[in-house]
Design a protein around this motif. Structure first.
Motif, PDB file in Angstrom:
ATOM      1  N   VAL A  23       0.818  -1.209   0.000  1.00 23.25           N
ATOM      2  CA  VAL A  23       0.000   0.000   0.000  1.00 23.25           C
ATOM      3  C   VAL A  23       0.858   1.267   0.000  1.00 23.25           C
ATOM      4  O   VAL A  23       0.519   2.250  -0.656  1.00 23.25           O
ATOM      5  N   GLU A  24       1.983   1.246   0.675  1.00 26.15           N
ATOM      6  CA  GLU A  24       2.839   2.443   0.691  1.00 26.15           C
ATOM      7  C   GLU A  24       3.357   2.773  -0.706  1.00 26.15           C
ATOM      8  O   GLU A  24       3.510   3.940  -1.052  1.00 26.15           O
ATOM      9  N   ARG A  25       3.621   1.759  -1.517  1.00 26.00           N
ATOM     10  CA  ARG A  25       4.023   2.015  -2.907  1.00 26.00           C
ATOM     11  C   ARG A  25       2.889   2.656  -3.689  1.00 26.00           C
ATOM     12  O   ARG A  25       3.118   3.483  -4.561  1.00 26.00           O
ATOM     13  N   LEU A  26       1.663   2.277  -3.372  1.00 21.35           N
ATOM     14  CA  LEU A  26       0.518   2.882  -4.056  1.00 21.35           C
ATOM     15  C   LEU A  26       0.412   4.365  -3.745  1.00 21.35           C
ATOM     16  O   LEU A  26       0.105   5.174  -4.620  1.00 21.35           O
ATOM     17  N   TRP A  27       0.647   4.740  -2.490  1.00 23.38           N
ATOM     18  CA  TRP A  27       0.594   6.159  -2.110  1.00 23.38           C
ATOM     19  C   TRP A  27       1.635   6.973  -2.884  1.00 23.38           C
ATOM     20  O   TRP A  27       1.439   8.155  -3.140  1.00 23.38           O
ATOM     21  N   ALA A  28       2.734   6.351  -3.260  1.00 24.87           N
ATOM     22  CA  ALA A  28       3.836   7.066  -3.916  1.00 24.87           C
ATOM     23  C   ALA A  28       3.737   7.070  -5.440  1.00 24.87           C
ATOM     24  O   ALA A  28       4.561   7.709  -6.096  1.00 24.87           O
ATOM     25  N   LEU A  29       2.754   6.376  -6.018  1.00 22.67           N
ATOM     26  CA  LEU A  29       2.670   6.309  -7.483  1.00 22.67           C
ATOM     27  C   LEU A  29       2.406   7.682  -8.088  1.00 22.67           C
ATOM     28  O   LEU A  29       1.447   8.354  -7.723  1.00 22.67           O
ATOM     29  N   PRO A  30       3.229   8.096  -9.036  1.00 20.94           N
ATOM     30  CA  PRO A  30       2.971   9.346  -9.749  1.00 20.94           C
ATOM     31  C   PRO A  30       1.955   9.096 -10.866  1.00 20.94           C
ATOM     32  O   PRO A  30       1.732   7.942 -11.252  1.00 20.94           O
ATOM     33  N   PRO A  31       1.352  10.137 -11.405  1.00 21.44           N
ATOM     34  CA  PRO A  31       0.484   9.946 -12.560  1.00 21.44           C
ATOM     35  C   PRO A  31       1.283   9.303 -13.714  1.00 21.44           C
ATOM     36  O   PRO A  31       2.447   9.632 -13.926  1.00 21.44           O
ATOM     37  N   GLN A  32       0.645   8.408 -14.428  1.00 22.45           N
ATOM     38  CA  GLN A  32       1.328   7.702 -15.517  1.00 22.45           C
ATOM     39  C   GLN A  32       1.878   8.676 -16.555  1.00 22.45           C
ATOM     40  O   GLN A  32       2.990   8.490 -17.051  1.00 22.45           O
ATOM     41  N   ASN A  33       1.131   9.720 -16.873  1.00 26.03           N
ATOM     42  CA  ASN A  33       1.590  10.646 -17.921  1.00 26.03           C
ATOM     43  C   ASN A  33       2.792  11.481 -17.491  1.00 26.03           C
ATOM     44  O   ASN A  33       3.406  12.139 -18.316  1.00 26.03           O
ATOM     45  N   GLY A  45      -7.711  -1.667 -24.501  1.00 23.36           N
ATOM     46  CA  GLY A  45      -7.198  -2.415 -23.367  1.00 23.36           C
ATOM     47  C   GLY A  45      -7.931  -2.074 -22.098  1.00 23.36           C
ATOM     48  O   GLY A  45      -9.134  -1.857 -22.101  1.00 23.36           O
ATOM     49  N   VAL A  46      -7.180  -1.985 -21.011  1.00 23.24           N
ATOM     50  CA  VAL A  46      -7.766  -1.757 -19.694  1.00 23.24           C
ATOM     51  C   VAL A  46      -7.104  -0.574 -19.010  1.00 23.24           C
ATOM     52  O   VAL A  46      -5.963  -0.216 -19.305  1.00 23.24           O
ATOM     53  N   GLY A  47      -7.828  -0.010 -18.087  1.00 26.44           N
ATOM     54  CA  GLY A  47      -7.286   1.028 -17.228  1.00 26.44           C
ATOM     55  C   GLY A  47      -7.370   0.562 -15.792  1.00 26.44           C
ATOM     56  O   GLY A  47      -8.300  -0.155 -15.408  1.00 26.44           O
ATOM     57  N   VAL A  48      -6.376   0.921 -15.015  1.00 26.93           N
ATOM     58  CA  VAL A  48      -6.356   0.599 -13.595  1.00 26.93           C
ATOM     59  C   VAL A  48      -6.418   1.918 -12.839  1.00 26.93           C
ATOM     60  O   VAL A  48      -5.475   2.717 -12.897  1.00 26.93           O
ATOM     61  N   ALA A  49      -7.543   2.158 -12.187  1.00 24.24           N
ATOM     62  CA  ALA A  49      -7.684   3.348 -11.360  1.00 24.24           C
ATOM     63  C   ALA A  49      -7.391   2.941  -9.919  1.00 24.24           C
ATOM     64  O   ALA A  49      -7.961   1.968  -9.412  1.00 24.24           O
ATOM     65  N   ILE A  50      -6.500   3.663  -9.302  1.00 20.28           N
ATOM     66  CA  ILE A  50      -6.119   3.381  -7.919  1.00 20.28           C
ATOM     67  C   ILE A  50      -6.524   4.596  -7.093  1.00 20.28           C
ATOM     68  O   ILE A  50      -6.062   5.704  -7.347  1.00 20.28           O
ATOM     69  N   GLU A  51      -7.399   4.368  -6.150  1.00 18.83           N
ATOM     70  CA  GLU A  51      -7.893   5.446  -5.302  1.00 18.83           C
ATOM     71  C   GLU A  51      -7.683   5.038  -3.856  1.00 18.83           C
ATOM     72  O   GLU A  51      -8.141   3.978  -3.427  1.00 18.83           O
ATOM     73  N   LEU A  52      -6.965   5.863  -3.125  1.00 20.67           N
ATOM     74  CA  LEU A  52      -6.652   5.583  -1.730  1.00 20.67           C
ATOM     75  C   LEU A  52      -7.230   6.676  -0.843  1.00 20.67           C
ATOM     76  O   LEU A  52      -7.134   7.858  -1.167  1.00 20.67           O
ATOM     77  N   VAL A  53      -7.800   6.261   0.267  1.00 21.88           N
ATOM     78  CA  VAL A  53      -8.327   7.203   1.255  1.00 21.88           C
ATOM     79  C   VAL A  53      -7.903   6.699   2.623  1.00 21.88           C
ATOM     80  O   VAL A  53      -8.128   5.533   2.968  1.00 21.88           O
ATOM     81  N   VAL A  62      -4.465   6.891 -12.438  1.00 20.09           N
ATOM     82  CA  VAL A  62      -4.955   5.930 -13.420  1.00 20.09           C
ATOM     83  C   VAL A  62      -3.783   5.521 -14.295  1.00 20.09           C
ATOM     84  O   VAL A  62      -3.005   6.365 -14.754  1.00 20.09           O
ATOM     85  N   TYR A  63      -3.665   4.236 -14.505  1.00 18.53           N
ATOM     86  CA  TYR A  63      -2.655   3.684 -15.406  1.00 18.53           C
ATOM     87  C   TYR A  63      -3.379   2.909 -16.499  1.00 18.53           C
ATOM     88  O   TYR A  63      -4.222   2.058 -16.212  1.00 18.53           O
ATOM     89  N   TRP A  64      -3.060   3.226 -17.750  1.00 18.18           N
ATOM     90  CA  TRP A  64      -3.671   2.574 -18.892  1.00 18.18           C
ATOM     91  C   TRP A  64      -2.768   1.464 -19.386  1.00 18.18           C
ATOM     92  O   TRP A  64      -1.589   1.692 -19.642  1.00 18.18           O
ATOM     93  N   ASN A  65      -3.318   0.257 -19.505  1.00 15.58           N
ATOM     94  CA  ASN A  65      -2.583  -0.911 -20.012  1.00 15.58           C
ATOM     95  C   ASN A  65      -1.223  -1.079 -19.343  1.00 15.58           C
ATOM     96  O   ASN A  65      -0.195  -1.152 -20.021  1.00 15.58           O
ATOM     97  N   PRO A  66      -1.192  -1.132 -18.010  1.00 13.76           N
ATOM     98  CA  PRO A  66       0.110  -1.144 -17.329  1.00 13.76           C
ATOM     99  C   PRO A  66       0.962  -2.373 -17.616  1.00 13.76           C
ATOM    100  O   PRO A  66       2.171  -2.318 -17.455  1.00 13.76           O
ATOM    101  N   GLY A  67       0.366  -3.459 -18.069  1.00 20.48           N
ATOM    102  CA  GLY A  67       1.148  -4.652 -18.367  1.00 20.48           C
ATOM    103  C   GLY A  67       1.744  -4.669 -19.754  1.00 20.48           C
ATOM    104  O   GLY A  67       2.557  -5.532 -20.078  1.00 20.48           O
ATOM    105  N   GLU A  68       1.355  -3.703 -20.603  1.00 21.14           N
ATOM    106  CA  GLU A  68       1.786  -3.745 -21.993  1.00 21.14           C
ATOM    107  C   GLU A  68       2.443  -2.474 -22.495  1.00 21.14           C
ATOM    108  O   GLU A  68       3.131  -2.492 -23.502  1.00 21.14           O
ATOM    109  N   CYS A  69       2.223  -1.379 -21.827  1.00 20.62           N
ATOM    110  CA  CYS A  69       2.608  -0.094 -22.418  1.00 20.62           C
ATOM    111  C   CYS A  69       4.004   0.388 -22.078  1.00 20.62           C
ATOM    112  O   CYS A  69       4.627   1.052 -22.868  1.00 20.62           O
ATOM    113  N   CYS A  70       4.455   0.061 -20.860  1.00 14.83           N
ATOM    114  CA  CYS A  70       5.515   0.900 -20.312  1.00 14.83           C
ATOM    115  C   CYS A  70       6.655   0.117 -19.677  1.00 14.83           C
ATOM    116  O   CYS A  70       6.442  -0.944 -19.112  1.00 14.83           O
TER     117      CYS A  70
END
Length: 89
Positions: A23-33, A45-53, A62-70
């Motif tokens: 979860v701590e890595r999720l808090w540190a994720l920058p925007p994909q763009n 493909g797919v989008g992965v929206a990560i929302e933490l509260v 949001v990360y688009w196609n994280p397994g294939e794009c980057c």
């Protein structure tokens, strides 16, 4: 909180699921763009929206196609969330 777009077909072991996600890595994720231009473009493909509260803390990316794009390690983190959701089906 973890939300997937389909209902869960069976009772889940939430402590194990949450332990598999850093979860701590999720808090540190920058925007994909903000990571740069991906070496390839996936037009479907797919989008992965990560929302933490947590209390007053809030984070949404949001990360688009994280397994294939980057090539970035941040996309690997988003892809792990996608894998967890797929395994829950």
């Amino acid at each position: 909180m973890i939300w997937c777009s389909v209902p869960f077909p069976r009772p889940l072991d939430w402590p194990a699921i949450l332990k598999s996600i850093d979860v701590e890595r999720l808090w540190a994720l920058p925007p994909q763009n903000s990571l740069g231009d991906p070496p390839s473009v996936v037009v479907d493909g797919v989008g992965v929206a990560i929302e933490l509260v947590q209390g007053d803390r809030y984070r949404h990316v949001v990360y688009w196609n994280p397994g294939e794009c980057c090539p970035w390690k941040e996309c690997d983190v988003a892809n792990q969330i996608l894998k967890v959701c797929n395994e829950l089906r």
